[in-house]
Design an enzyme around this catalytic site. Sequence first.
Site, short mmCIF file in Angstrom:
data_model
loop_
_atom_site.label_atom_id
_atom_site.label_comp_id
_atom_site.label_asym_id
_atom_site.label_seq_id
_atom_site.Cartn_x
_atom_site.Cartn_y
_atom_site.Cartn_z
N GLU A 19 0.95 -1.16 -0.08
CA GLU A 19 -0.06 -0.01 -0.03
C GLU A 19 0.87 1.18 0.17
O GLU A 19 1.61 1.29 0.98
CB GLU A 19 -0.61 -0.08 1.24
CG GLU A 19 -1.99 1.24 1.17
CD GLU A 19 -2.52 1.47 2.48
OE1 GLU A 19 -2.67 2.64 3.01
OE2 GLU A 19 -2.93 0.56 3.38
N CYS A 39 -3.87 7.50 4.87
CA CYS A 39 -3.81 7.11 3.40
C CYS A 39 -4.94 7.44 2.77
O CYS A 39 -4.98 7.34 1.38
CB CYS A 39 -3.16 5.72 3.34
SG CYS A 39 -4.12 4.54 4.12
#
Length: 516
Positions: A257, A296
Site C-alpha cells: 500500500e 492514506c
Amino acid sequence: MTTLLPNYLGGRWQTGTGAGSALHDPVSGQALVRVDATGLDLPAGFDFARRQGSAALQSMTYGARAALLVQIAQTLQKHRDAYYEIATANSGTVRNDSAVDIDGAIFTLGQYARWGAALGETRALRDGDAVKLDKDGLFQSQHLQVPRTGLALFINAFNFPAWGLWEKAAPALLSGMAVVVKPATATAWLTQRMVQDVVDAGILPPGALSVICGSAAGLLDNLQPFDVLSFTGSADTAALIRSHPAIARQSVRANIEADSLNSALLLPDAAPGTPAFDLLVREVVREMSVKSGQKCTAIRRIFVPQAVYGAAADAIATKLAKISTGNPRNEAVRMGALVSREQYQSVQQGLQALSTVTQVLYDGRAQPLIDADPAISACHAPVLLGARDADGAQAVHDLEIFGPVATLLPYRDLAHAQALAERGQGSLVASLYGDDAQMLADSARALARSHGRVHVVTPAVAQVHTGHGNVMPMSLHGGPGRAGGGAELGGLRALDFYHQRAAVQASPEVLQALGL
C-alpha cells in the site's frame, strides 16, 4: 535518560545493542522513549516464528484461532486508557483521532473473531465446488486453501500504530501465520505496548507474535519463499522492496500500500444549498482535519462543477476556519499535531511545490496555535488550495501532501471529472456526492476501474455512511497502480493472502475425507 523499549523476538524480550532512536512528543519536542534493534538475531527469530509460532497456530482450527482473537481484543480493551495516553504523547492526536486508531483496531479484531468462529472446526477452506475430470465423475478436482507455512512480516506506517498492526494481524493469526511487525520508528511506542500487553497475557503460542522496533536492516534478507510481506509506506520504498531478491527471485508474496491521491467528486445535480453539496463540504473538512490529514485514505483532490467552484471554496473555507489547532491536551483544540517536525517540514515542502500551479483559498496558518509553540511543535493548520485549470495543474495529480491539505478543482462534465480522478494513476478511495441514483451508479462503475473503494454519499445515508476515509473490515482496502496494487480486509477475502490455493485431484471418497 529515556527508557529503551525492548523488542520481542524468538519468544523472549531483548533490547538492541545500540544507542537507539528517541521517540518525541510532536507538540513539546520532549524525548519520550527510545527504540533500537541493533544486534538482534533475525535469522533465529524468524526461524522460531515459523517453527514454533506458525506450527502451533496451524495445529488449531479456525474456530480455536478465532477464540484467541477474542482474548486479544479483550486484553486491548482492558488497557485502552493507557493507549490513549501514548497516542496523545507520541502521535499528538486529540482523543477522537486516537479513537480512529485504537478503537478501530479493537473493532477489527472483534469482527474477524466473529467471522473466524463461523468457519468452525476446520483446518482448510473449500474454494468452490468439486468438478468432474471424467465423464462419470469418478475422478474430480477440488480447489482448497491451506495456511502458508511461513511467517507474516508487517512493515507499517507511522500514522496508524494500533490499527495498522491489528487490521493485518487479525486475518493473519486467524489464518494460522505467525506475525512479525516492524512499526514505523516515529510512533512505535503504541505498537510495542500493545504487543507487550498481549504477550504478558499469555494468549498466543510462543513465536506467534513478535515486534521489532527501530531500524532493523536485513529484515527482507531473512524472508523465505513461503513467508508473506505486507508493506505500508511510500512508493519509493515500495519500489525498493519489489526489487529485493526475496520478492523478485524467491517469489515471497507481497502486499503493497503506497501513495494515493484520493478524490471527492460532487455530481452536477448537487448545487449549493442542496443536502448533497453540504455533505461534500462536511466530509472534506473532516478528512482534512482527522489525524491532521495523516490518513492514506484522506481526500486530497476535490472535484466540483465549474459553476460551483467559488461557492464550494467559500463553504469549505468557512468550516475550516472553525478548526482549532494545537496541543491535543487542551480541550479547546480540535486538531492536534503531525507526528514529527520532519513531517511538518515535508508538508511545507509539498505546499511550496504546489504553489506554482495553485492558489491558496484558505490558510489556517494565519490563526495562532493553541497551547503550542510554532517554532517547536509539529502542529500544522489546514490549508485549502485551488486550481481553476485542473488539466494544467499536473503537480496536483502527482504529489500527495500527507497532512491537512487538499486542492479544489473544477470540471466541465462527468467524463472530464472521471478522467481527472484517474490522473491520480490509481487510488485507494473516491467518494461521490449527489442524489441521482443512476448518475451515481454510472460514476461509481467508472471510478471502480482505478480505485479500490468507491464511497457513495446521498442525503438518504447522511446519518449512517461510514465516512470517506474510514476503512471498514467488511470492505476492501487497497488500490491499483500507484496506490500499490494491494488488497487487505474485505471480510474473509483477507485470508486469501495468508493461504495457498491448490487443486486436489482425486476420487470423490478422498475429497470427502478432506473434511471441507
